[in-house]
Design an enzyme around this catalytic site. Structure first.
Site, PDB file in Angstrom:
ATOM      1  N   LYS A   1       9.747 -37.520  34.453  1.00 42.06           N
ATOM      2  CA  LYS A   1      10.230 -36.145  34.322  1.00 42.06           C
ATOM      3  C   LYS A   1      11.526 -36.112  33.513  1.00 42.06           C
ATOM      4  O   LYS A   1      12.394 -36.985  33.674  1.00 42.06           O
ATOM      5  CB  LYS A   1      10.451 -35.564  35.721  1.00 42.06           C
ATOM      6  CG  LYS A   1      10.774 -34.074  35.764  1.00 42.06           C
ATOM      7  CD  LYS A   1      10.866 -33.602  37.215  1.00 42.06           C
ATOM      8  CE  LYS A   1      11.153 -32.122  37.345  1.00 42.06           C
ATOM      9  NZ  LYS A   1      11.213 -31.689  38.764  1.00 42.06           N
TER      10      LYS A   1
ATOM     11  N   SER B   1       8.483 -27.827  39.974  1.00 42.88           N
ATOM     12  CA  SER B   1       8.947 -27.932  38.599  1.00 42.88           C
ATOM     13  C   SER B   1       8.474 -29.194  37.871  1.00 42.88           C
ATOM     14  O   SER B   1       8.610 -29.308  36.658  1.00 42.88           O
ATOM     15  CB  SER B   1      10.479 -27.890  38.574  1.00 42.88           C
ATOM     16  OG  SER B   1      11.030 -29.009  39.269  1.00 42.88           O
TER      17      SER B   1
ATOM     18  N   SER C   1       8.972 -29.430  44.394  1.00 42.20           N
ATOM     19  CA  SER C   1       8.696 -29.621  42.966  1.00 42.20           C
ATOM     20  C   SER C   1       7.811 -30.812  42.633  1.00 42.20           C
ATOM     21  O   SER C   1       7.346 -30.935  41.502  1.00 42.20           O
ATOM     22  CB  SER C   1      10.010 -29.732  42.185  1.00 42.20           C
ATOM     23  OG  SER C   1      10.654 -28.485  42.139  1.00 42.20           O
TER      24      SER C   1
END
Length: 431
Positions: free
Chosen positions: A55, A130, A154
């Site tokens: 990420k 996310s 997330s």
């Protein structure tokens, strides 16, 4: 050969149209793969040759670490986060940086400066966020596994929507050194994988005490355990706020635990209505504090001038409730509520080993569909409690509705990560 596998993944990423990656360096990762093939010392390591996506809020030296924001569009990582060092020491390769909601502020994967990520299992739907790109990359088989971060769901939210496995460790089990903060008292790095066994293995690699992160903890190696005699709690309120079709799939999943010899126990959690306001009030204040470094001098552009609508909303609200005249009215009360919510959760785990239920209360909406902020925040109602209470939680696949995956959430008490991971593996093997 590792180089062949890297080449295959790079080709698949190139052909893919789901927008899972922000930054790739094929030449670099192929060279690293060739070097790895010659490295005799790493050949017996647990992640030897595994190809991992990361990420874009976790620092990797030499890659763009943008947090999917225009604010940091030109920022290149100058060091490896602790978790990245651990991956490399076990023979893993980093294939690239994945897309995400801007500054991890979102639950849909739509707020990225680089455009939304598509859900590989339902291309017109959001992948969740996310950690949208990490979940989508694993789901679309663009990597072996991925790292995400979880502040209020997330990792687990996109794992559920994309049909992969996600695990949010107990707060402190994995070092946050090198992670760009969203809300430092909630944030935790964790794995997104194709199997629960992979989540166990990857967690064992990235966890552990880190002297550069004072909230990190020393824990023994997590092993797969028998769960036959576990007491499994089902919280009535978690089921009540969930759409009926999802609830039906989750109830089928609960029967798997019964068939495995577990006792199913009905529970009640009286603070479900406080989950979202408590989480977001604390989140706003901590996020406002974390973003003060993006002032246009030290990093990138002035965040308020470059960021998207949701990030700006959180900054402005955080600034407002951080002011002395309002902090007692909002922030301090949120901290008091958090204390009571943790106490209530500890009480539940005094009577059961684990709590199982839905991950997300509704199916993912279509990309571009207009939702109010409150409708968007409602995606998080079942996941934020894990972060508020500092406990651990994992998600495994539990059926689908017209092809859209449904994830079962398994929650454990603080430092009961081994129990949760064991239950995830057992469920996956018997579902």
């Amino acid at each position: 050969m590792i180089t062949d596998r890297v080449s295959d993944y790079l080709e698949k990423i190139e052909k893919s149209d789901i927008n899972a990656f922000i930054d790739l360096n094929g030449e670099r990762v192929l060279k690293e793969a060739k070097d790895l093939e010659k490295n005799e010392k790493l050949k017996n390591k647990s992640l030897y040759g595994k190809i991992i996506a990361v990420k874009s809020n976790i620092n990797v030296e030499g890659y763009k670490i943008s947090c999917a924001s225009k604010t940091l569009d030109n920022y290149t990582g100058t060091y490896d986060a602790t978790v990245i060092k651990k991956l490399r020491s076990e023979g893993a390769l980093i294939i690239g940086m994945t897309n995400m909601d801007e500054f991890a502020s979102g639950s849909s994967g739509e707020t990225s400066y680089y455009g939304p990520t598509k859900n590989p299992k339902a291309l017109d739907r959001i992948p969740g966020g996310s950690s949208s790109g990490s979940a989508a990359a694993v789901s679309a088989d663009l990597c072996d596994m991925a790292l995400g971060s979880d502040t209020g769901g997330s990792i687990r939210n996109p794992a559920s929507h994309c049909g992969v496995v996600g695990f949010k460790p107990t707060y402190g089990v994995v070092s946050r050194q090198g992670l760009c903060d969203l809300a430092m008292s909630f944030d935790q790095i964790g794995p997104l994988t194709k199997t629960a066994e992979d989540s166990l293995n990857l967690t064992n690699v990235i966890k552990g005490l880190d002297l550069s992160n004072t909230t990190s903890l020393k824990t023994p190696k997590f092993e797969k355990k028998e769960i036959k005699d576990y007491k499994i709690g089902v919280v009535r309120e978690f089921m009540d706020v969930t759409d009926e079709k999802i609830r039906n799939e989750i109830e089928k999943g609960i029967e798997v635990f019964r068939d495995l010899g577990c006792e199913i126990v009905d529970l009640s959690y009286k603070y479900i209505d406080l989950a979202l306001p408590t989480y977001y009030l604390i989140n706003y204040v901590e996020f406002y504090s974390a973003t003060r470094k993006y002032d246009g001098r030290r990093f990138g552009e002035v965040i308020e001038e470059a960021c998207g609508e949701e990030v700006l909303r959180r900054i402005l609200i955080g600034k407002h409730i951080s002011e002395q005249e309002f902090s007692g009215k909002y922030y301090k009360k949120a901290l008091q509520a958090r204390k009571e919510m943790k106490k209530e959760m500890i009480g539940l785990f005094n009577s059961v080993d684990l709590i199982v239920g839905p991950t997300v209360p509704k199916l993912p909406h279509k990309i571009g569909e207009e939702l109010s902020p409150m409708e968007m925040y409602a995606y998080d109602v079942l996941t934020v409690l894990t972060n508020i209470c500092g406990i651990c939680s994992g998600v495994v696949g539990c059926g689908n509705i017209n092809g859209i995956p449904v994830g079962l959430q398994i929650q454990g008490a603080s430092l009961d990560d081994e129990k949760v991971l064991s239950a995830m593996i057992e469920f996956e093997n018997n579902y």
